[in-house]
Design a protein around this motif. Structure first.
Motif, PDB file in Angstrom:
ATOM      1  N   THR A  91       0.767  -1.098   0.030  1.00 44.31           N
ATOM      2  CA  THR A  91       0.100  -0.104  -0.064  1.00 44.31           C
ATOM      3  C   THR A  91       0.760   1.138   0.120  1.00 44.31           C
ATOM      4  N   LEU A  92       0.348   2.375  -0.600  1.00 44.50           N
ATOM      5  CA  LEU A  92       0.716   3.792  -0.497  1.00 44.50           C
ATOM      6  C   LEU A  92      -0.162   4.826  -0.485  1.00 44.50           C
ATOM      7  N   GLN A  93       0.080   5.758   0.627  1.00 43.89           N
ATOM      8  CA  GLN A  93      -0.945   6.677   0.843  1.00 43.89           C
ATOM      9  C   GLN A  93      -0.709   7.770   0.052  1.00 43.89           C
ATOM     10  N   ILE A  94      -1.909   8.527  -0.530  1.00 45.30           N
ATOM     11  CA  ILE A  94      -1.518   9.791  -1.244  1.00 45.30           C
ATOM     12  C   ILE A  94      -2.603  10.797  -0.360  1.00 45.30           C
ATOM     13  N   ARG A  95      -2.305  11.995  -0.105  1.00 51.44           N
ATOM     14  CA  ARG A  95      -2.861  13.002   0.620  1.00 51.44           C
ATOM     15  C   ARG A  95      -3.270  14.044  -0.625  1.00 51.44           C
ATOM     16  N   ALA A  96      -4.608  14.563  -0.599  1.00 52.66           N
ATOM     17  CA  ALA A  96      -4.802  15.511  -1.325  1.00 52.66           C
ATOM     18  C   ALA A  96      -4.670  16.911  -0.276  1.00 52.66           C
ATOM     19  N   LEU A  97      -4.045  17.946  -0.501  1.00 51.95           N
ATOM     20  CA  LEU A  97      -3.798  19.048   0.279  1.00 51.95           C
ATOM     21  C   LEU A  97      -4.423  20.364  -0.369  1.00 51.95           C
ATOM     22  N   ASP A  98      -4.755  21.338   0.572  1.00 47.71           N
ATOM     23  CA  ASP A  98      -5.096  22.607  -0.070  1.00 47.71           C
ATOM     24  C   ASP A  98      -3.858  23.712   0.183  1.00 47.71           C
ATOM     25  N   GLY A  99      -3.937  24.828  -0.309  1.00 42.96           N
ATOM     26  CA  GLY A  99      -3.019  25.824  -0.156  1.00 42.96           C
ATOM     27  C   GLY A  99      -2.248  26.125   1.113  1.00 42.96           C
ATOM     28  N   ALA A 100      -3.119  25.754   2.261  1.00 45.35           N
ATOM     29  CA  ALA A 100      -2.704  25.951   3.573  1.00 45.35           C
ATOM     30  C   ALA A 100      -2.049  24.646   4.178  1.00 45.35           C
ATOM     31  N   GLY A 101      -1.999  23.528   3.282  1.00 43.78           N
ATOM     32  CA  GLY A 101      -1.330  22.269   3.944  1.00 43.78           C
ATOM     33  C   GLY A 101      -2.359  21.320   4.618  1.00 43.78           C
ATOM     34  N   ALA A 102      -3.740  21.549   4.580  1.00 36.01           N
ATOM     35  CA  ALA A 102      -4.687  21.042   5.088  1.00 36.01           C
ATOM     36  C   ALA A 102      -5.230  19.967   4.278  1.00 36.01           C
ATOM     37  N   VAL A 103      -5.340  18.829   4.623  1.00 31.88           N
ATOM     38  CA  VAL A 103      -5.969  17.613   3.892  1.00 31.88           C
ATOM     39  C   VAL A 103      -7.444  18.048   3.628  1.00 31.88           C
ATOM     40  N   GLN A 104      -7.768  17.869   2.392  1.00 33.88           N
ATOM     41  CA  GLN A 104      -9.197  18.224   1.847  1.00 33.88           C
ATOM     42  C   GLN A 104      -9.558  17.297   0.632  1.00 33.88           C
ATOM     43  N   ASP A 105     -10.698  17.060   0.657  1.00 34.05           N
ATOM     44  CA  ASP A 105     -11.163  16.183  -0.410  1.00 34.05           C
ATOM     45  C   ASP A 105     -11.391  17.227  -1.845  1.00 34.05           C
ATOM     46  N   ILE A 106     -11.209  16.603  -2.964  1.00 36.15           N
ATOM     47  CA  ILE A 106     -11.159  17.152  -4.272  1.00 36.15           C
ATOM     48  C   ILE A 106     -12.767  16.872  -4.804  1.00 36.15           C
ATOM     49  N   ALA A 107     -13.055  17.825  -5.366  1.00 34.28           N
ATOM     50  CA  ALA A 107     -14.540  17.953  -5.626  1.00 34.28           C
ATOM     51  C   ALA A 107     -14.605  16.931  -6.913  1.00 34.28           C
ATOM     52  N   ALA A 108     -15.642  16.094  -7.220  1.00 35.40           N
ATOM     53  CA  ALA A 108     -15.985  15.297  -8.232  1.00 35.40           C
ATOM     54  C   ALA A 108     -15.988  15.790  -9.506  1.00 35.40           C
ATOM     55  N   ASP A 109     -15.341  15.706 -10.523  1.00 37.33           N
ATOM     56  CA  ASP A 109     -15.454  16.287 -11.801  1.00 37.33           C
ATOM     57  C   ASP A 109     -14.777  15.581 -12.827  1.00 37.33           C
ATOM     58  N   ALA A 110     -15.212  15.479 -14.050  1.00 39.67           N
ATOM     59  CA  ALA A 110     -14.604  14.850 -15.046  1.00 39.67           C
ATOM     60  C   ALA A 110     -13.105  15.459 -15.290  1.00 39.67           C
ATOM     61  N   ASN A 111     -12.849  16.363 -14.947  1.00 41.85           N
ATOM     62  CA  ASN A 111     -11.478  17.023 -15.375  1.00 41.85           C
ATOM     63  C   ASN A 111     -10.690  16.930 -13.924  1.00 41.85           C
ATOM     64  N   SER A 112     -11.095  16.256 -12.767  1.00 41.03           N
ATOM     65  CA  SER A 112     -10.245  16.469 -11.345  1.00 41.03           C
ATOM     66  C   SER A 112      -9.747  14.923 -11.410  1.00 41.03           C
ATOM     67  N   ARG A 113      -8.383  15.035 -11.116  1.00 39.54           N
ATOM     68  CA  ARG A 113      -7.796  13.446 -11.110  1.00 39.54           C
ATOM     69  C   ARG A 113      -6.486  13.669 -10.347  1.00 39.54           C
ATOM     70  N   ILE A 114      -6.003  12.823  -9.670  1.00 40.33           N
ATOM     71  CA  ILE A 114      -4.756  12.533  -9.050  1.00 40.33           C
ATOM     72  C   ILE A 114      -3.920  11.589  -9.889  1.00 40.33           C
ATOM     73  N   HIS A 115      -2.579  12.068 -10.379  1.00 40.34           N
ATOM     74  CA  HIS A 115      -1.868  11.414 -11.130  1.00 40.34           C
ATOM     75  C   HIS A 115      -0.627  10.819 -10.327  1.00 40.34           C
ATOM     76  N   PHE A 116      -0.099   9.537 -10.576  1.00 39.97           N
ATOM     77  CA  PHE A 116       1.040   9.207  -9.622  1.00 39.97           C
ATOM     78  C   PHE A 116       1.903   8.627 -10.652  1.00 39.97           C
ATOM     79  N   LEU A 117       3.296   8.471 -10.297  1.00 43.42           N
ATOM     80  CA  LEU A 117       4.325   7.736 -10.781  1.00 43.42           C
ATOM     81  C   LEU A 117       5.264   7.135  -9.882  1.00 43.42           C
ATOM     82  N   LEU A 118       5.058   5.739  -9.597  1.00 45.27           N
ATOM     83  CA  LEU A 118       6.156   5.297  -8.759  1.00 45.27           C
ATOM     84  C   LEU A 118       7.135   4.339  -9.619  1.00 45.27           C
ATOM     85  N   VAL A 119       8.438   4.464  -9.071  1.00 42.99           N
ATOM     86  CA  VAL A 119       9.486   3.882  -9.618  1.00 42.99           C
ATOM     87  C   VAL A 119       9.970   2.769  -8.576  1.00 42.99           C
TER      88      VAL A 119
END
Length: 127
Positions: A91-119
């Motif tokens: 497992t790997l955890q990924i946090r979504a943060l706002d500009g103040a560094g607080a953990v926040q949900d990201i609104a559902a939208d067809a153009n909202s995604r979290i991308h990742f690259l693991l090596v």
């Protein structure tokens, strides 16, 4: 289970790259159909916290790099931060943060995604 291929290989280093992305759904569950890439599943663990579970354990490899970014339809400051990695739990955890560094949900939208690259890498020498 999709078998990932070794992207590059030399006499000293073997490397596997795992790109992927998923669509956050505000406070709801992440739809598996939104996943792009192979070899992982993702769940929303709590507000702004997502846990990737890898299909393979990469037992002979080390995670040498992990990057995550946010694609957002909104012009708000949003960042993704890589958290705890557990090779034994895969497992790997990924946090979504706002500009103040607080953990926040990201609104559902067809153009909202979290991308990742693991090596992942393994070498002739223990690095």
């Amino acid at each position: 289970m999709a078998r990932l291929k070794e992207a590059s290989q030399t006499s000293q280093l073997k490397e596997v790259r795992m790109p992927g992305s998923f669509a956050p759904n505000a406070g709801g569950a992440v739809a598996a159909a939104s996943n792009r890439g192979a070899g992982f599943s993702v769940v929303r663990t709590s507000q702004g916290l997502f846990t990737l579970t890898l299909d393979e354990d990469f037992a002979q490899y080390r995670l040498v790099s992990a990057q995550a970014t946010v694609q957002s339809v909104a012009a708000a400051a949003r960042y993704a931060q890589v958290g705890t990695y557990s090779q034994s739990a895969r497992t790997l955890q990924i946090r979504a943060l706002d500009g103040a560094g607080a953990v926040q949900d990201i609104a559902a939208d067809a153009n909202s995604r979290i991308h990742f690259l693991l090596v992942f890498a393994k070498g002739d020498n223990d690095f």
